[in-house]
Scaffold this active site. Structure first.
Site, PDB file in Angstrom:
ATOM      1  N   LYS A 121      -1.698  -7.109  10.072  1.00 40.14           N
ATOM      2  CA  LYS A 121      -1.696  -6.024  11.057  1.00 40.14           C
ATOM      3  C   LYS A 121      -1.010  -6.432  12.348  1.00 40.14           C
ATOM      4  O   LYS A 121      -0.269  -5.648  12.938  1.00 40.14           O
ATOM      5  CB  LYS A 121      -3.122  -5.550  11.350  1.00 40.14           C
ATOM      6  CG  LYS A 121      -3.723  -4.723  10.216  1.00 40.14           C
ATOM      7  CD  LYS A 121      -5.012  -4.046  10.651  1.00 40.14           C
ATOM      8  CE  LYS A 121      -5.628  -3.256   9.508  1.00 40.14           C
ATOM      9  NZ  LYS A 121      -6.959  -2.744   9.839  1.00 40.14           N
ATOM     10  N   LYS A 209      -1.355  -0.079  -2.656  1.00 39.62           N
ATOM     11  CA  LYS A 209      -2.659   0.566  -2.569  1.00 39.62           C
ATOM     12  C   LYS A 209      -2.558   1.904  -1.820  1.00 39.62           C
ATOM     13  O   LYS A 209      -1.829   2.010  -0.828  1.00 39.62           O
ATOM     14  CB  LYS A 209      -3.587  -0.383  -1.804  1.00 39.62           C
ATOM     15  CG  LYS A 209      -5.021   0.091  -1.712  1.00 39.62           C
ATOM     16  CD  LYS A 209      -5.867  -0.889  -0.914  1.00 39.62           C
ATOM     17  CE  LYS A 209      -7.176  -0.212  -0.516  1.00 39.62           C
ATOM     18  NZ  LYS A 209      -8.030  -1.036   0.306  1.00 39.62           N
ATOM     19  N   LYS A 212      -4.591   4.988   4.084  1.00 39.40           N
ATOM     20  CA  LYS A 212      -4.366   5.860   5.224  1.00 39.40           C
ATOM     21  C   LYS A 212      -3.222   5.352   6.089  1.00 39.40           C
ATOM     22  O   LYS A 212      -2.393   6.106   6.574  1.00 39.40           O
ATOM     23  CB  LYS A 212      -5.666   5.906   6.052  1.00 39.40           C
ATOM     24  CG  LYS A 212      -5.730   7.031   7.047  1.00 39.40           C
ATOM     25  CD  LYS A 212      -5.971   8.359   6.355  1.00 39.40           C
ATOM     26  CE  LYS A 212      -5.073   9.424   6.922  1.00 39.40           C
ATOM     27  NZ  LYS A 212      -5.042  10.636   6.127  1.00 39.40           N
TER      28      LYS A 212
END
Ligand code: TRP
Length: 347
Positions: A121, A209, A212
């Site tokens: 991230k 995957k 969101k």
């Protein structure tokens, strides 16, 4: 073993989900909330909408408030029952943040820096958008879990996806470290990665995957989506060369994902799906799958909207959860404060 809301003794479970979107997606349902619903029957279950985690990245306050309610409403619409399990909003129980501070003081800087989700991230967002909160995210998650650790002898199961395994490992390490330094306090939690929790991938990019944060709108199937657009997404899902409906993750990742979704919703094996659609081609299979998903989501969507229509009632239900979770968390924190050496507040 611990007291359930109803007073019986069952092993305890805790899990959390982020209120990051205006709807859960198919992966959230099949990979998480459906398991939560099943486990509430056999466990003393605590489920948490983790709004504190949601602010580790830049967010809009109004969207967060709406999404936290939408997340809770969807959990209830999917079958969580506030009389059987305990659903609550993380920020309603301030002990989560308090324990996170204590655990943060037991976590090495390098140790936290080795978390692969943080590394991914922070690379993606860049250093100026990477907050300290994102860095300590796993420590807060450890606090979420350890607050609900039952007293001596009890187990705590934590259903999570494969991508959370490393955070669970850190939680176990922190529990052991705390116990070692300050005396036996926390049961060391167990990751429970359900075997039948199908790993759902992106409809447009079947090797990634469904997520969101990284799926394109066309690749993600939302629970609150209307049947029309939902059907289109399935019809346009990326498939593979050939025409037979066959489960083969390496040769046919697209079709395999669809087989997984079908099998998981119907509660049948991949073989059975293959047999059912032998010779019928991708089109028929996709059409049936779209109908199956729509049939599953329609009642959930309708229940969610009904729950959201009465915000006061929903907030009251969540207050019941906060009350029960808060009672457990307060007991744990009292022990923690004492063990760590904080002066008890005089009366
Ligand atoms: N980090 C988890 C996820 O992204 C969500 C989460 C937060 C969680 N706190 C938790 C999961 C405690 C299990 C237990 O999926």
């Amino acid at each position: 073993m611990s007291e359930t809301p109803s007073g019986s003794t069952l092993p305890r479970v805790l899990s959390g989900i982020q209120p990051t979107g205006d709807s859960f997606h198919l992966g959230n349902y099949l990979g998480a909330v459906r398991q939560w619903v099943a486990m509430q029957e056999t466990h003393d279950a605590f489920y948490c909408v983790v709004d504190l985690h949601a602010i580790t990245v830049e967010h809009d306050p109004r969207a967060l408030r709406r999404r936290s309610r939408v997340a809770a409403a969807q959990c209830l619409a999917m079958g969580l029952d506030q009389d059987v399990s305990t659903l609550f909003v993380q920020s309603h129980v301030p002990e989560h943040a308090e324990l996170a501070w204590v655990l943060g003081c037991l976590t090495g800087f390098g140790e936290a820096g080795r978390m692969t989700q943080f590394k991914d991230k922070s690379t993606k967002y860049g250093s100026s958008a990477t907050t300290v909160g994102l860095f300590t995210y796993p420590v807060l998650m450890a606090a979420d879990i350890l607050l609900y650790t039952p007293g001596h002898g009890g187990a705590l199961e934590v259903p999570v996806g494969e991508d959370q395994r490393q955070h669970l490992e850190l939680t176990r390490t922190l529990a052991q470290r705390f116990n070692h330094r300050f005396g036996e306090t926390f049961a060391v939690p167990e990751a429970f990665i359900p075997k039948d929790a199908a790993k759902i991938t992106d409809l447009q990019e079947p090797t990634a995957k469904m997520s969101k944060s990284s799926s394109s709108p066309q690749g993600i199937v939302e629970v609150l989506e209307e049947p029309g657009p939902l059907r289109k997404k399935f019809m346009r899902a990326v498939t593979d060369t050939g025409s037979d409906v066959r489960y083969d993750e390496t040769e046919k990742p697209g079709i395999s994902n669809l087989v997984r979704i079908y099998a998981s919703l119907e509660g049948i094996s991949y073989d059975e799906v293959e047999r059912k659609y032998a010779g019928s081609g991708y089109g028929t299979f996709k059409k049936d799958l779209a109908a199956l998903v729509a049939d599953t989501f329609t009642p959930i969507r309708e229940r969610t909207h009904r729950l959201l229509a009465d915000e006061e009632q929903l907030d009251r239900l969540l207050a019941v959860g906060a009350e029960r979770a808060g009672a457990v968390a307060a007991r744990t924190m009292e022990v923690v404060r004492d063990r760590v050496g904080f002066v008890a507040r005089g009366r």
